[in-house]
Design a protein around this motif. Structure first.
Motif, PDB file in Angstrom:
ATOM      1  N   ASP A   2     -16.622 -21.478-101.335  1.00 31.98           N
ATOM      2  CA  ASP A   2     -17.864 -21.334-101.532  1.00 31.98           C
ATOM      3  C   ASP A   2     -18.486 -22.352-100.529  1.00 31.98           C
ATOM      4  O   ASP A   2     -20.078 -21.724-100.184  1.00 31.98           O
ATOM      5  CB  ASP A   2     -18.701 -21.880-102.915  1.00 31.98           C
ATOM      6  CG  ASP A   2     -17.935 -20.640-103.958  1.00 31.98           C
ATOM      7  OD1 ASP A   2     -17.809 -21.459-104.715  1.00 31.98           O
ATOM      8  OD2 ASP A   2     -18.197 -19.772-103.822  1.00 31.98           O
ATOM      9  N   ASN A   6     -24.262 -17.633 -96.030  1.00 29.04           N
ATOM     10  CA  ASN A   6     -24.157 -16.399 -96.591  1.00 29.04           C
ATOM     11  C   ASN A   6     -25.277 -16.029 -95.309  1.00 29.04           C
ATOM     12  O   ASN A   6     -26.348 -15.796 -94.218  1.00 29.04           O
ATOM     13  CB  ASN A   6     -25.074 -15.829 -97.804  1.00 29.04           C
ATOM     14  CG  ASN A   6     -24.410 -15.777 -98.382  1.00 29.04           C
ATOM     15  OD1 ASN A   6     -22.803 -16.058 -98.962  1.00 29.04           O
ATOM     16  ND2 ASN A   6     -24.569 -16.153-100.255  1.00 29.04           N
ATOM     17  N   ARG A   9     -24.658  -8.497 -95.870  1.00 27.60           N
ATOM     18  CA  ARG A   9     -24.342  -7.948 -96.010  1.00 27.60           C
ATOM     19  C   ARG A   9     -23.755  -6.788 -95.722  1.00 27.60           C
ATOM     20  O   ARG A   9     -25.192  -5.999 -95.143  1.00 27.60           O
ATOM     21  CB  ARG A   9     -24.289  -7.238 -98.043  1.00 27.60           C
ATOM     22  CG  ARG A   9     -23.688  -8.524 -98.704  1.00 27.60           C
ATOM     23  CD  ARG A   9     -24.455  -8.146-100.396  1.00 27.60           C
ATOM     24  NE  ARG A   9     -23.933  -6.957-101.186  1.00 27.60           N
ATOM     25  CZ  ARG A   9     -22.716  -7.776-101.310  1.00 27.60           C
ATOM     26  NH1 ARG A   9     -22.682  -8.713-101.600  1.00 27.60           N
ATOM     27  NH2 ARG A   9     -21.765  -6.919-102.200  1.00 27.60           N
ATOM     28  N   ASN A  12     -21.330  -2.555 -97.679  1.00 31.30           N
ATOM     29  CA  ASN A  12     -21.172  -4.218 -99.596  1.00 31.30           C
ATOM     30  C   ASN A  12     -20.081  -4.813 -99.587  1.00 31.30           C
ATOM     31  O   ASN A  12     -19.182  -5.498-100.478  1.00 31.30           O
ATOM     32  CB  ASN A  12     -20.954  -2.630-100.789  1.00 31.30           C
ATOM     33  CG  ASN A  12     -21.228  -3.426-101.884  1.00 31.30           C
ATOM     34  OD1 ASN A  12     -22.304  -4.058-101.980  1.00 31.30           O
ATOM     35  ND2 ASN A  12     -20.362  -2.744-103.215  1.00 31.30           N
ATOM     36  N   GLN A  14     -20.059  -8.951 -98.797  1.00 30.84           N
ATOM     37  CA  GLN A  14     -20.665 -10.728 -98.622  1.00 30.84           C
ATOM     38  C   GLN A  14     -19.762 -10.691 -96.914  1.00 30.84           C
ATOM     39  O   GLN A  14     -18.829 -11.844 -97.241  1.00 30.84           O
ATOM     40  CB  GLN A  14     -21.036 -11.056 -99.538  1.00 30.84           C
ATOM     41  CG  GLN A  14     -21.540 -12.050 -99.583  1.00 30.84           C
ATOM     42  CD  GLN A  14     -22.579 -11.933 -99.101  1.00 30.84           C
ATOM     43  OE1 GLN A  14     -23.548 -11.184 -99.888  1.00 30.84           O
ATOM     44  NE2 GLN A  14     -23.770 -12.900 -98.823  1.00 30.84           N
ATOM     45  N   ARG A  16     -19.953 -13.958 -95.058  1.00 27.72           N
ATOM     46  CA  ARG A  16     -20.295 -15.973 -94.858  1.00 27.72           C
ATOM     47  C   ARG A  16     -19.334 -16.234 -93.632  1.00 27.72           C
ATOM     48  O   ARG A  16     -18.461 -16.260 -93.355  1.00 27.72           O
ATOM     49  CB  ARG A  16     -19.153 -16.768 -96.303  1.00 27.72           C
ATOM     50  CG  ARG A  16     -19.709 -16.160 -97.209  1.00 27.72           C
ATOM     51  CD  ARG A  16     -20.315 -17.802 -98.355  1.00 27.72           C
ATOM     52  NE  ARG A  16     -20.158 -16.893 -99.608  1.00 27.72           N
ATOM     53  CZ  ARG A  16     -19.610 -16.385-100.759  1.00 27.72           C
ATOM     54  NH1 ARG A  16     -18.390 -16.535-100.230  1.00 27.72           N
ATOM     55  NH2 ARG A  16     -19.995 -15.961-102.040  1.00 27.72           N
ATOM     56  N   ARG A  83     -14.468  -8.346-101.395  1.00 25.91           N
ATOM     57  CA  ARG A  83     -15.792  -7.996-101.933  1.00 25.91           C
ATOM     58  C   ARG A  83     -15.946  -9.627-100.624  1.00 25.91           C
ATOM     59  O   ARG A  83     -17.694  -9.381-100.509  1.00 25.91           O
ATOM     60  CB  ARG A  83     -15.749  -9.266-103.553  1.00 25.91           C
ATOM     61  CG  ARG A  83     -15.441  -8.109-104.662  1.00 25.91           C
ATOM     62  CD  ARG A  83     -15.946  -9.006-105.313  1.00 25.91           C
ATOM     63  NE  ARG A  83     -14.943 -10.290-106.096  1.00 25.91           N
ATOM     64  CZ  ARG A  83     -15.661 -10.992-106.831  1.00 25.91           C
ATOM     65  NH1 ARG A  83     -15.935 -10.704-107.859  1.00 25.91           N
ATOM     66  NH2 ARG A  83     -14.514 -12.306-106.483  1.00 25.91           N
ATOM     67  N   SER A  84     -15.703 -10.494-100.473  1.00 27.70           N
ATOM     68  CA  SER A  84     -16.723 -11.128 -99.452  1.00 27.70           C
ATOM     69  C   SER A  84     -15.660 -11.435 -98.179  1.00 27.70           C
ATOM     70  O   SER A  84     -13.937 -11.683 -98.122  1.00 27.70           O
ATOM     71  CB  SER A  84     -16.752 -12.275-100.499  1.00 27.70           C
ATOM     72  OG  SER A  84     -15.674 -13.300-100.716  1.00 27.70           O
ATOM     73  N   THR A  86     -15.462 -14.741 -95.874  1.00 29.88           N
ATOM     74  CA  THR A  86     -15.471 -16.207 -95.032  1.00 29.88           C
ATOM     75  C   THR A  86     -14.720 -16.613 -93.635  1.00 29.88           C
ATOM     76  O   THR A  86     -14.169 -16.635 -93.266  1.00 29.88           O
ATOM     77  CB  THR A  86     -15.451 -17.078 -95.364  1.00 29.88           C
ATOM     78  OG1 THR A  86     -15.966 -17.173 -96.913  1.00 29.88           O
ATOM     79  CG2 THR A  86     -16.249 -18.576 -95.696  1.00 29.88           C
TER      80      THR A  86
END
Ligand SMILES: [Zn+2]
Length: 371
Positions: A2, A6, A9, A12, A14, A16, A83-84, A86
């Motif tokens: 984490d 951010n 998006r 869809n 995310q 980072r 989903r994301s 980084t």
């Protein structure tokens, strides 16, 4: 995971940025200002070099985003939800919810990133070719970006997990031998070897060529690869271990029934070593409470403040393996699973119990290693 900012998006997903990227961005910009553009376009002023460098760093950053997005979109098309993403010190890491369903899906997803980088390299090369006789500054920026994207593509294809090439290797190995665990362990071993070789090549650059910048960069990269491969192995062995256990191993069947307005203080005194309670209403269970002794320190707090409605939990069967349960908890953000149907539950699984089980396993492993 984490520790990032951010940035938005897209599709869809995310996106980072890890804090280390601020450092990388500055490093690349300064490197370009001092080492690249003064030689490529000596006629320009220092402030022009600065502008060129900042634009180049931004476009490099975007290139890495395109590489990672290509992985994600192809992965998603092959049934691997992402989903994301980084962006880390040495590139990007896609946060996958599940392992690939088949060797084919794994190979396609892994190859998509380097393919995108090759295409970007070609694209920047075309821009370079177009501007070389017109605007030298644009040509120099495009040439550097073509080269760096080529390096990103080739480097990521080195055959060691967690690099893309390591994933391709795992996919092929998995396909040929039909042995997913064996393929994963093999690809990780190759990853550790690749990491050591990259590190050693860095030392070679420092000692033989006195090239400190390239040398230290490669040593860091090698160290990062080797340690990431080792972490991946631990995570993988943990997954295998979780897969061997079922809901029946951690289920709690003895959660006392209590009413909504019971105070936590009362619960703590009456059931000093119980953690889970269920709330029945008109004969049906409507909510669950997971209760820690520390929660009882607030005298006014009642069960109603902690209750989690049954529809916010996930439904499992006693025979389901724990890896499946952990993955579903991860995906939904729920830390309670209900076994045997929500209208008439036979028991509950709590994330805290799973974490304790894993920690006990890790302690045993540690003790085993020491002997
Ligand atoms: Zn990649």
């Amino acid at each position: 995971m984490d520790s990032g900012i951010n940035i938005g998006r897209v599709f869809n997903i995310q996106f980072r940025v890890h804090y280390s990227w601020v450092f990388i961005f500055a490093l690349i910009t300064v490197f370009l200002v001092w080492q690249v553009f003064p030689y490529a376009v000596p006629g320009e002023t220092r402030s022009t070099h600065w502008i060129m460098s900042i634009v180049t760093s931004l476009l490099f950053f975007l290139s890495i985003l395109v590489h990672e997005t290509a992985h994600s979109l192809i992965g998603r098309a092959n049934g691997i939800p992402v989903r994301s993403i980084t962006l880390y010190l040495f590139g990007g890491a896609a946060q996958m919810d599940r392992e690939p369903a088949s060797p084919g899906a794994e190979i396609k997803m892994a190859i998509a990133g380097p393919l995108a980088s090759f295409l970007l390299a070609a694209l920047f090369w075309i821009v370079y070719d177009f501007y070389i006789s017109q605007v030298l500054a644009i040509a120099a920026v495009a040439l550097w970006l073509a080269q760096i994207n080529l390096i990103v593509a080739v480097f990521n294809l080195l055959p060691g997990f967690p690099l893309d090439g390591g994933r391709v290797l795992r996919g092929i190995w998995w396909h040929v031998r039909d042995d997913y665990p064996g393929a994963t362990r093999g690809a990780i071993l190759f990853g550790r070897i690749v990491g050591v070789l990259v590190g050693v090549s860095g030392l070679y650059f420092v000692i033989v060529h006195r090239d400190w910048l390239a040398g230290i960069w490669l040593v860091l990269l090698g160290w990062y690869l080797e340690s990431t491969a080792r972490t991946s192995l631990k995570q993988f062995e943990l997954q295998i271990w979780l897969k061997k256990h079922t809901v029946a191993d951690v289920i709690r069947r003895d959660c006392p029934r209590i009413s909504r307005d019971t105070s936590l203080k009362y619960l703590h005194d009456k059931y000093p070593d119980r953690h889970c309670f269920v709330i029945p209403e008109i004969g049906e269970i409507t909510g669950i409470v997971w209760f820690e002794a520390k929660d009882a320190t607030l005298p006014e707090t009642t069960v109603a403040d902690l209750v989690i409605p049954l529809d916010q939990t996930i439904a499992v069967e006693t025979g389901d393996n724990l890896l499946e349960v952990v993955q579903r908890m991860n995906e939904t953000g729920s830390d309670i699973a209900v076994a045997g149907g929500q209208s008439d539950p036979v028991g509950f699984v709590f994330l805290d119990d799973l974490v304790n089980l894993v920690n006990r396993h890790a302690d045993n492993q540690g003790a085993g290693d020491a002997t």
